[in-house]
Each structure stands twice: as C-alpha cells, then as structure tokens.
Write an enzyme that holds these catalytic residues in place. Structure first.
Site, PDB file in Angstrom:
ATOM      1  N   LYS A  17     -26.666  -0.876   3.294  1.00  0.00           N
ATOM      2  CA  LYS A  17     -27.193  -0.588   1.949  1.00  0.00           C
ATOM      3  C   LYS A  17     -26.722  -1.637   0.962  1.00  0.00           C
ATOM      4  O   LYS A  17     -27.477  -2.096   0.107  1.00  0.00           O
ATOM      5  CB  LYS A  17     -26.663   0.775   1.470  1.00  0.00           C
ATOM      6  CG  LYS A  17     -27.621   1.907   1.729  1.00  0.00           C
ATOM      7  CD  LYS A  17     -27.122   3.176   1.097  1.00  0.00           C
ATOM      8  CE  LYS A  17     -25.734   3.430   1.447  1.00  0.00           C
ATOM      9  NZ  LYS A  17     -25.019   4.536   1.564  1.00  0.00           N
ATOM     10  N   GLU A 139     -26.331   1.735  -5.938  1.00  0.00           N
ATOM     11  CA  GLU A 139     -26.211   2.148  -4.541  1.00  0.00           C
ATOM     12  C   GLU A 139     -25.373   3.421  -4.479  1.00  0.00           C
ATOM     13  O   GLU A 139     -24.283   3.492  -5.041  1.00  0.00           O
ATOM     14  CB  GLU A 139     -25.527   1.020  -3.759  1.00  0.00           C
ATOM     15  CG  GLU A 139     -25.354   1.347  -2.301  1.00  0.00           C
ATOM     16  CD  GLU A 139     -24.435   0.356  -1.580  1.00  0.00           C
ATOM     17  OE1 GLU A 139     -24.202  -0.761  -2.087  1.00  0.00           O
ATOM     18  OE2 GLU A 139     -23.939   0.739  -0.521  1.00  0.00           O
ATOM     19  N   CYS A 380      -1.226 -14.524  -1.234  1.00  0.00           N
ATOM     20  CA  CYS A 380      -0.456 -13.433  -1.812  1.00  0.00           C
ATOM     21  C   CYS A 380       0.767 -13.101  -0.957  1.00  0.00           C
ATOM     22  O   CYS A 380       1.755 -13.829  -0.995  1.00  0.00           O
ATOM     23  CB  CYS A 380      -1.364 -12.239  -2.060  1.00  0.00           C
ATOM     24  SG  CYS A 380      -0.710 -11.159  -3.343  1.00  0.00           S
ATOM     25  N   GLY A 382       1.082 -13.663   2.027  1.00  0.00           N
ATOM     26  CA  GLY A 382       1.215 -14.851   2.874  1.00  0.00           C
ATOM     27  C   GLY A 382       2.055 -15.919   2.183  1.00  0.00           C
ATOM     28  O   GLY A 382       2.883 -16.585   2.814  1.00  0.00           O
ATOM     29  N   GLN A 384       4.274 -15.253  -0.212  1.00  0.00           N
ATOM     30  CA  GLN A 384       5.628 -14.695  -0.333  1.00  0.00           C
ATOM     31  C   GLN A 384       6.404 -14.872   0.979  1.00  0.00           C
ATOM     32  O   GLN A 384       7.590 -15.210   0.980  1.00  0.00           O
ATOM     33  CB  GLN A 384       5.556 -13.212  -0.727  1.00  0.00           C
ATOM     34  CG  GLN A 384       4.917 -12.995  -2.103  1.00  0.00           C
ATOM     35  CD  GLN A 384       4.734 -11.514  -2.466  1.00  0.00           C
ATOM     36  OE1 GLN A 384       5.038 -10.631  -1.681  1.00  0.00           O
ATOM     37  NE2 GLN A 384       4.229 -11.258  -3.661  1.00  0.00           N
ATOM     38  N   HIS A 513      -5.757 -14.197  -5.010  1.00  0.00           N
ATOM     39  CA  HIS A 513      -6.726 -14.049  -3.919  1.00  0.00           C
ATOM     40  C   HIS A 513      -7.971 -14.905  -4.189  1.00  0.00           C
ATOM     41  O   HIS A 513      -8.946 -14.400  -4.757  1.00  0.00           O
ATOM     42  CB  HIS A 513      -7.146 -12.580  -3.786  1.00  0.00           C
ATOM     43  CG  HIS A 513      -6.061 -11.706  -3.259  1.00  0.00           C
ATOM     44  ND1 HIS A 513      -5.876 -11.468  -1.926  1.00  0.00           N
ATOM     45  CD2 HIS A 513      -5.089 -11.020  -3.896  1.00  0.00           C
ATOM     46  CE1 HIS A 513      -4.837 -10.661  -1.754  1.00  0.00           C
ATOM     47  NE2 HIS A 513      -4.341 -10.385  -2.939  1.00  0.00           N
ATOM     48  N   GLU A 515     -10.182 -15.776  -2.222  1.00  0.00           N
ATOM     49  CA  GLU A 515     -11.345 -15.353  -1.425  1.00  0.00           C
ATOM     50  C   GLU A 515     -12.335 -14.510  -2.224  1.00  0.00           C
ATOM     51  O   GLU A 515     -13.523 -14.484  -1.918  1.00  0.00           O
ATOM     52  CB  GLU A 515     -10.901 -14.593  -0.168  1.00  0.00           C
ATOM     53  CG  GLU A 515     -10.273 -13.215  -0.362  1.00  0.00           C
ATOM     54  CD  GLU A 515      -8.768 -13.247  -0.592  1.00  0.00           C
ATOM     55  OE1 GLU A 515      -8.259 -14.274  -1.082  1.00  0.00           O
ATOM     56  OE2 GLU A 515      -8.097 -12.230  -0.296  1.00  0.00           O
TER      57      GLU A 515
END
Ligand code: GLN
EC number: 6.3.4.2
Length: 539
Positions: A17, A139, A380, A382, A384, A513, A515
């Site tokens: 969806k 949605e 993050c 990672g 630290q 982050h 990403e």
C-alpha cells in the site's frame, strides 16, 4: 480545495500500500500537482518510537523530529517531499488526544464515544494543514476487517460525505492469488474483501489487484462485475524486479489517469518516467557488484534497516554498481570468525542500535575495518562503538564505554539531556522512553581539510538525529592526537557529530542518520562516497 484519496488494503497485509501510494504521489506530482501523503496506523502505540524494529521494522524520523512508520520513508523517497510530524497518526495518539480533552472537561459533560469523538479527531487529522495541496493521499494501515481499523474506515466514509464524494476517492488494494496446482487466478478473496468494505459503507472507486502474474481480461471483468467497479478502474500490479519500477508499472496501468478522470481534472503536463527508467536500467543491468556488510542486531527482519538498505542501493546507483547487502547478526558474530566472515566484504557498516546485546561483535568488526583499511561507515550507535573501539585499542583507555550499557567504566559516551537548537534549549529524559531523544534535524559544522567536508562540499549540513547518548567532547584532543578527527561538530562546538580517521582510506562515523535523507533520484553523498571507496578496494 484539496482532493482526498484514501488507500485501504484487503486480504493480507504487506501488499505494498505504501509503495502504491508513493508511486501515485510521484505520478500526480510529475503531472504538475501538489501532493501530500499521510499514514493512519491502527495500533495503540502513540507513535512507533518505542516499538522494536524486530516487530515493526525501522522507525523513520522526519526533519521535524517525529518517530514515524517506515512508509513515510517510501513517501519521501518517491515523492521527494519531506514528511512532517503531522503526516502520521496512530489509534494510540488519537485516543490520547481525545482523553486529554475529556480530562480537561472540553466535551462539556457529553458522553465521549468512538462516533463522533474518535472519528472527528481522525477527520481533523486528515484535513488539517492541507488547504494548499491538490491531493492528500491517506493510507490506512492494516487491513479491512480488522477490529482496529474500523474507526478509520468509518471516519473516511464520513469524510467523503463531508467534502462531497466528488472530492474523495477510495482505492482498495487486494491480493489476487495464483494457484499453481490448478493453474488458476482467484478473484474470490478480492470479492470478499470488497464485500467487507462495502458492509461498513465504503464502495471502492478503484481496485488495485496485486498479483504474481498478469490478470487476464475475463478475471478483471469478474472483479469489475462483482465489486461494482468500472473495468478501467480494476488495475493490476504485478510483482516488479525492483521497487523503482513501481511508478513505471502504475503509469502503464493508467492509475494516475484514472484518478484524474475520477476528479474530472486535466493533467498539467505529461508524466515524466525517465528518471525511474534510468535507475531501473542501472539496477537491472549492472554486471559489477560490491559486497557491503551490515553488522547489527536486527538483521533478521528485512524491514528493520529499510532506509539504510535503500540508501546503500542509491549509493550503488550513483556508482553504477550493484550493492549486495550481507547482513550479519552482531550477537552471533564470534571474534574468531571475523576474518572469515568479512573475507569478501568491501565495506563495513554498523547501523544505529540500542542496548548492550551485540556490542562486542560490533566493536571487533570495527577494529577489523580500522586495522585492515576496509571502508567503514558507523551510523549513530555505529559511530559511538567506533569511538569506544578506538579509545580502548588505540588510546589505551581500556575501560572506555558508554553509560548506556555500563555504568562503571569511563563514560566516553554519556547521557546528555539538554540540546540547544536554534537558540533554544531542548530537554531530554530517560524516564519516559517515547519521543524524548534528540530527534529530528540538527545543524552540524564541518571542519576544513577533512574527508567529510569534501564529501558534502559544504560547510554546514542538516541531518536527522535519533539518540539519547553523545560522545563526550572533553576527549577531543586525546582522540585527535591519536589520529581520530572530530570533523563535524554541533554549531556550539559541544557535540561531536562526525568522526574520521586520518590514516585510513575511508573510515567515518556520524552521530546522525543520513539514510533518512537519501533518495533514489538524489543519492546521499555520504553513501555515494562510501560505495565508491568500497568499489575502489574491490578492483
Ligand atoms: N543507543 C544510542 C543512543 O541512544 C544510539 C541510538 C541510535 O543508534 N539511533 O544514543
């Protein structure tokens, strides 16, 4: 006035969806319309912030600091429009709001009920801050027939009445299964699902049929007849090889055209599918490959690192190389096996995470990347962990740790519960776990003559955060003398935001982050650069 498109699901969940809504948003946008996408989730959590990624997949974070459903990530990646706090709501939040109002006596002595008080709050959410949009796509999470989704379906039924049916469109996404044994396509589940929807007052205008294989005309006719939907509005969505094909596939099926026809609107310009065609071609025709290891705790569930997987793929698109994601469970990673497990890996990524479990495996993998000069990206948690690894093994601070999982060691990573943002102080706490971290977009200053500065080509960046702990700035000099540079800092110089190694081809840790901001049509520079570095050592 905005037109409203409601997307419900039937038969089973996970039919796409979110992807269908996001693709439709892209198509309408590319035809010149302004589109906003919103998600209504039927669960009782106030937001997904406290939910485990094992159960619910990634928690997506918006610029304005909301912890939201991962579908908002799809919306951003496909539509290019940044989602807001106000684009995701849950049953928990709705009840929370209504009950707070009730306690204040704002219902003036009335009996507070699902209809109209809960449904009114849902309708208010759908409509607020939408007057400048051409379309609002909403949605509804879950599937029709669930007890929890009932108030939502009731609210959208009422909503269509309130704004007039010509301004509201119902799309229902269902499964049309193929039975191998009898070599048949079955429309019955769709018929039942639509029957269910109609029994609570909603007649779909468009049915999107998810199917493994193309649906023959006679079957479409059957769906049209039994479900009372124009044959042109029975639209199939056959499994695609890459999700980036979805907008192309919906365009072929004329989903956007049928939506415009429904609202009696003319397109402002032709839809442009070229960017998607280009990246689909790169993804499907790439012969060259690179292996990237993601070492984390939540590797079992596909969706737990959704945005990360996507961002790495985007980095691959930018470098015209296929990125193979090798997921490694940090809890099961034995120190003796690291060399063997990471043998064919050209880049190591440690994603965000919480809690002690799996940290030893992560720290060892970071050591391996540092010593063997393998490109490394720590996100993050990672970053630290990279700090702890460096402190312990390079700076000889053997008891260096994070107070998140060890209260007795040297807290190089510690709890900070005040952040300054735009001149204001924001307070965090670890008493209440929901919504109390450093969340959302913060500025970071990049230092001159650093890798990160070259990668971003900018002095000031904005990235999204979601964490409670911070690297202690007091250790900066020690680290920099040892060869780890604090190459990005908060504007007040108090919080280390980025670290990098001087004598390493590509070793970067970021407290935020990245990403969440990568998009297929504009890959994030950090991921492009990481994949480029991995590609180089692969050659
Ligand atoms: N657990 C760490 C913190 O709260 C890191 C969080 C994350 O990786 N998103 O600071």
């Amino acid at each position: 006035m905005a037109r409203y498109i409601f997307v419900t699901g039937g038969v089973v969940s996970s039919l796409g969806k979110g992807l269908s809504s996001a693709s439709l948003a892209y198509l309408l946008q590319s035809r010149g319309f302004k589109v906003r996408i919103r998600k209504l989730d039927p669960y009782l959590n106030v937001d997904p912030g406290t939910m485990s990624p094992f159960q619910h997949g990634e928690v997506y974070v918006t610029d304005d600091g909301a912890e939201t459903d991962l579908d908002l990530g799809h919306y951003e990646r496909f539509s290019g429009v940044s989602a807001k706090k106000s684009d995701n709501i849950t049953t928990g939040k709705i009840y929370n709001d209504v009950l707070k109002k009730e306690r204040k006596g704002e219902y003036l002595g009335k009996t507070v009920q699902v209809i109209p008080h809960i449904t009114d709050r849902i309708k208010q959410f759908i409509k607020h801050d939408s007057s400048k949009e051409d379309f609002v796509i909403c949605e509804i999470g879950g599937i029709v027939g669930d007890i929890e989704s009932l108030p939502f379906v009731e609210a959208i039924r009422q909503f269509a009445n309130d704004v007039g049916k010509k301004n509201a469109l119902f799309i229902h996404l269902t499964l049309v299964p193929y039975l191998k044994a009898s070599d048949e396509i079955k429309t019955k589940p769709t018929q039942h699902s639509v029957k269910e929807l109609r029994s609570i007052g909603v007649q779909p205008d468009i049915i999107i049929c998810r199917s493994e294989r193309p649906i023959p005309l006679e079957h479409r006719k059957k769906i049209s007849l039994f479900c009372n939907v124009d044959i042109k509005n029975v639209i199939e969505t056959v499994d695609v090889k890459t999700i980036y094909e979805a907008p192309i596939s919906f365009f072929r099926e004329k989903l956007d055209v049928q939506v415009l026809n429904y609202f009696k609107l003319k397109t402002k310009k032709p839809a442009n599918l070229n960017p998607w065609k280009k990246i689909t071609k790169i993804i499907l025709q790439n012969k060259r490959q690179v292996n990237i290891a993601i070492i984390g705790k939540y590797v079992e569930l596909q969706d737990a690192y959704k945005s990360l997987d996507e961002a790495l793929t985007h980095g691959g698109i930018d470098n015209k190389i296929k990125v193979n994601l090798v997921r490694i469970d940090s809890e099961k990673l034995k120190i003796s096996e690291i060399k063997k497990k990471l043998k064919n890996i050209s880049g190591i990524l440690i994603p965000g995470g919480f809690g002690k479990r799996g940290t030893d495996g992560k720290i060892e993998a970071i050591k391996y990347a540092r010593m063997n000069k393998i490109p490394f990206l720590g996100i993050c948690y990672g970053m630290q962990m990279a700090i702890i690894e460096f402190a312990r093994n390079q700076l000889n601070l053997k008891n260096a740790t994070s107070s998140e999982f060890d209260k007795k060691g040297l807290p190089i990573i510690g709890l900070l519960n005040e952040w300054s943002k735009d001149g204001k102080t924001i307070k965090g706490t670890d008493k209440d776990l929901g919504g109390t971290m450093r969340l959302g977009s913060y500025d970071a200053k990049l230092q001159n003559n650093t890798k990160i500065r070259k990668i971003y080509k900018s002095k000031l960046i904005k990235e999204r955060h979601r964490h409670r702990y911070e690297v202690n700035i007091a250790y900066r000099e020690k680290f920099e003398k040892g060869g780890m540079i604090f190459s990005g800092l908060s504007p007040d110089n108090q919080l280390p935001e980025i670290i990098e190694l001087k004598n390493h081809p590509w070793f970067i840790g970021v407290q935020f982050h990245p990403e969440f901001k990568s998009r297929p049509l504009s890959p994030h520079p950090l991921f492009s650069s990481f994949i480029k570095a991995a590609k180089i050592i692969n050659e």
